[in-house]
Design a protein around this motif. Structure first.
Motif, PDB file in Angstrom:
ATOM      1  N   ALA A   1      30.534  44.392  41.193  1.00 11.07           N
ATOM      2  CA  ALA A   1      31.630  44.377  42.168  1.00 11.07           C
ATOM      3  C   ALA A   1      31.104  44.253  43.587  1.00 11.07           C
ATOM      4  O   ALA A   1      31.699  43.558  44.426  1.00 11.07           O
ATOM      5  CB  ALA A   1      32.471  45.643  42.019  1.00 11.07           C
ATOM      6  N   GLU A   2      30.009  44.906  43.876  1.00  8.20           N
ATOM      7  CA  GLU A   2      29.418  44.815  45.210  1.00  8.20           C
ATOM      8  C   GLU A   2      29.020  43.372  45.523  1.00  8.20           C
ATOM      9  O   GLU A   2      29.256  42.874  46.635  1.00  8.20           O
ATOM     10  CB  GLU A   2      28.205  45.736  45.289  1.00  8.20           C
ATOM     11  N   ARG A   3      28.451  42.682  44.538  1.00 14.32           N
ATOM     12  CA  ARG A   3      28.040  41.293  44.748  1.00 14.32           C
ATOM     13  C   ARG A   3      29.245  40.360  44.863  1.00 14.32           C
ATOM     14  O   ARG A   3      29.171  39.332  45.547  1.00 14.32           O
ATOM     15  CB  ARG A   3      27.133  40.834  43.601  1.00 14.32           C
TER      16      ARG A   3
ATOM     17  N   GLU B   1      35.438  39.339  37.782  1.00 17.21           N
ATOM     18  CA  GLU B   1      34.863  38.214  38.517  1.00 17.21           C
ATOM     19  C   GLU B   1      35.925  37.153  38.790  1.00 17.21           C
ATOM     20  O   GLU B   1      35.998  36.597  39.895  1.00 17.21           O
ATOM     21  CB  GLU B   1      33.700  37.613  37.736  1.00 17.21           C
ATOM     22  N   ILE B   2      36.759  36.869  37.783  1.00  9.77           N
ATOM     23  CA  ILE B   2      37.862  35.928  37.993  1.00  9.77           C
ATOM     24  C   ILE B   2      38.784  36.422  39.106  1.00  9.77           C
ATOM     25  O   ILE B   2      39.161  35.666  40.007  1.00  9.77           O
ATOM     26  CB  ILE B   2      38.660  35.736  36.682  1.00  9.77           C
ATOM     27  N   ALA B   3      39.141  37.711  39.062  1.00 13.08           N
ATOM     28  CA  ALA B   3      40.037  38.272  40.079  1.00 13.08           C
ATOM     29  C   ALA B   3      39.421  38.188  41.471  1.00 13.08           C
ATOM     30  O   ALA B   3      40.110  37.865  42.448  1.00 13.08           O
ATOM     31  CB  ALA B   3      40.368  39.715  39.742  1.00 13.08           C
ATOM     32  N   ALA B   4      38.119  38.469  41.580  1.00 10.89           N
ATOM     33  CA  ALA B   4      37.453  38.390  42.880  1.00 10.89           C
ATOM     34  C   ALA B   4      37.492  36.967  43.412  1.00 10.89           C
ATOM     35  O   ALA B   4      37.721  36.750  44.616  1.00 10.89           O
ATOM     36  CB  ALA B   4      36.014  38.881  42.753  1.00 10.89           C
ATOM     37  N   GLY B   5      37.278  35.991  42.532  1.00  6.20           N
ATOM     38  CA  GLY B   5      37.343  34.602  42.977  1.00  6.20           C
ATOM     39  C   GLY B   5      38.725  34.218  43.460  1.00  6.20           C
ATOM     40  O   GLY B   5      38.874  33.521  44.487  1.00  6.20           O
ATOM     41  N   ILE B   6      39.745  34.672  42.746  1.00  2.00           N
ATOM     42  CA  ILE B   6      41.126  34.370  43.137  1.00  2.00           C
ATOM     43  C   ILE B   6      41.431  34.968  44.515  1.00  2.00           C
ATOM     44  O   ILE B   6      41.964  34.303  45.396  1.00  2.00           O
ATOM     45  CB  ILE B   6      42.102  34.917  42.080  1.00  2.00           C
ATOM     46  N   LEU B   7      41.082  36.243  44.704  1.00  2.00           N
ATOM     47  CA  LEU B   7      41.421  36.914  45.960  1.00  2.00           C
ATOM     48  C   LEU B   7      40.578  36.389  47.121  1.00  2.00           C
ATOM     49  O   LEU B   7      41.065  36.321  48.255  1.00  2.00           O
ATOM     50  CB  LEU B   7      41.253  38.416  45.788  1.00  2.00           C
ATOM     51  N   THR B   8      39.358  36.018  46.873  1.00  2.94           N
ATOM     52  CA  THR B   8      38.538  35.413  47.925  1.00  2.94           C
ATOM     53  C   THR B   8      39.158  34.111  48.392  1.00  2.94           C
ATOM     54  O   THR B   8      39.240  33.835  49.600  1.00  2.94           O
ATOM     55  CB  THR B   8      37.105  35.182  47.410  1.00  2.94           C
ATOM     56  N   ARG B   9      39.639  33.301  47.448  1.00  5.09           N
ATOM     57  CA  ARG B   9      40.271  32.027  47.835  1.00  5.09           C
ATOM     58  C   ARG B   9      41.600  32.266  48.535  1.00  5.09           C
ATOM     59  O   ARG B   9      41.935  31.565  49.516  1.00  5.09           O
ATOM     60  CB  ARG B   9      40.466  31.164  46.589  1.00  5.09           C
ATOM     61  N   LEU B  10      42.376  33.249  48.071  1.00  2.00           N
ATOM     62  CA  LEU B  10      43.638  33.564  48.744  1.00  2.00           C
ATOM     63  C   LEU B  10      43.401  34.019  50.185  1.00  2.00           C
ATOM     64  O   LEU B  10      44.128  33.639  51.107  1.00  2.00           O
ATOM     65  CB  LEU B  10      44.401  34.631  47.973  1.00  2.00           C
ATOM     66  N   ASN B  11      42.371  34.833  50.386  1.00  4.96           N
ATOM     67  CA  ASN B  11      42.060  35.305  51.739  1.00  4.96           C
ATOM     68  C   ASN B  11      41.564  34.188  52.629  1.00  4.96           C
ATOM     69  O   ASN B  11      41.804  34.185  53.843  1.00  4.96           O
ATOM     70  CB  ASN B  11      41.022  36.424  51.670  1.00  4.96           C
TER      71      ASN B  11
END
Length: 330
Positions: A32-34, A319-329
């Motif tokens: 999660a940190e990465r 990891e999928i969720a982090a990618g989604i939220l990074t793109r949304l942000n």
């Protein structure tokens, strides 16, 4: 930009041990940190065969000691179970060891049954004293006064960030009155979410810790490469929830291929209501659910959680969720 964080229970899966659960918790936190998660919170539960993080402050120390950036904290400590002074000393110690990285979320529920709650603190009226206990705990983190007879050492003067956790108007009103950030557990008890958020935002009084309302909302995320696989992973939580309602406590079970053969129509409806704040499926489906949830609750931060039986699949989901939220942000 909406920061995104993780709530973990150190879940014990069927056929595994608490030691396995702790190793998986740490591995998830390091990933999660990465991946850019903001916080990694652990929730206190007791006398529950599927949850290992009863000694929450110890697990927080374990995670914080093997990560470097991500904030680590309690989501939360169930304050009726503890002396405020002991909690102040524990989190003062954590904040001394990991400066600027420790959060302390406080809950009013015992996180267990009444008999266990009595064994923890030897009286059952703790929830009725929650507001006073929060005030006492908060005072221990303030700079000590010359005449102060009891101090938290370490803890005094450290101003560890406090959060109020809850699912009700009471918790919303208390968080607003104290000027503290508010985390609403919409991932399992969404019934009063809209009313609680309106109450918190309308009644908020600024404090030295926080100048304006700050809301974090819980969301179940079960992401996979295909919709059918996400739904299958989700059945682990649905089964465990139903077992608990049947008074048949057990570790988290593997996914089920046919839930219709497992539960009654009433049990399915209760679970659907409890977990209506969930994003389940392939990446595009999860993204749509996340966007709709953000539009509904207007959170300042998201707290994602999931109890997926297979550890690799759980990592893949976050990891999928982090990618989604990074793109949304972005």
């Amino acid at each position: 930009m909406i920061p995104f964080s993780i709530l973990d229970l150190s879940p014990i899966m069927q056929g595994t041990t608490p030691a396995d659960a702790f190793r998986r918790t740490l591995d998830l936190a390091q990933h999660a940190e990465r991946w850019g998660y903001n916080r990694f919170w652990l929730a206190e539960h007791h006398n529950t065969l599927g949850i290992a993080c009863a000694a929450t402050s110890i697990v927080i120390a374990y995670v914080a000691g093997s990560t470097s950036r991500i904030r680590v904290g309690a989501g939360g400590v169930m304050l009726p179970n503890h002396s405020p002074l002991v909690v102040a000393e524990q989190f003062g110690t954590l904040a001394s060891l990991h400066p600027g990285r420790i959060d302390l979320g406080l809950g009013r529920a015992p996180g267990t049954d009444k008999v266990t709650a009595q064994a923890l603190r030897h009286y059952v009226e703790g929830a009725n004293n929650f507001s006073a206990d929060v005030a006492e705990l908060h005072a221990y983190f303030q700079p000590p006064q010359p005449s102060q007879a009891v101090r938290a050492v370490p803890g005094a003067g450290m101003e560890v960030p406090l959060w109020i956790l809850g699912t009700s108007l009471f918790s919303a009103q208390l968080a607003a009155k104290l000027g503290l950030p508010y985390a609403f557990a919409s991932h399992f008890a969404p019934g009063q979410m809209s009313d609680a958020l309106d109450t918190y935002r309308n009644e908020f009084q600024p404090s030295p810790q926080l100048g304006k309302p700050y809301v974090m909302l819980g969301l179940n995320v079960y992401a996979a490469d295909e919709d059918t696989e996400g739904a299958r992973l989700f059945t682990t939580l649905q089964q465990h929830f139903t077992y608990r309602r049947r008074k048949a406590d057990a570790p988290f079970p593997p996914p089920a291929d046919n839930l219709d053969a497992f539960w009654t129509t009433e049990e399915r409806e209760v679970a659907e209501q409890a977990f209506c704040c969930s994003a389940v499926g392939a990446p595009d489906t999860v993204r749509q659910h996340i966007e709709e949830f953000i539009e509904l609750g207007q959170p300042d931060e998201l707290l994602l959680t999931s109890q997926i039986y297979d550890h690799a699949a759980r990592l893949h989901s976050f990891e999928i969720a982090a990618g989604i939220l990074t793109r949304l942000n972005a």
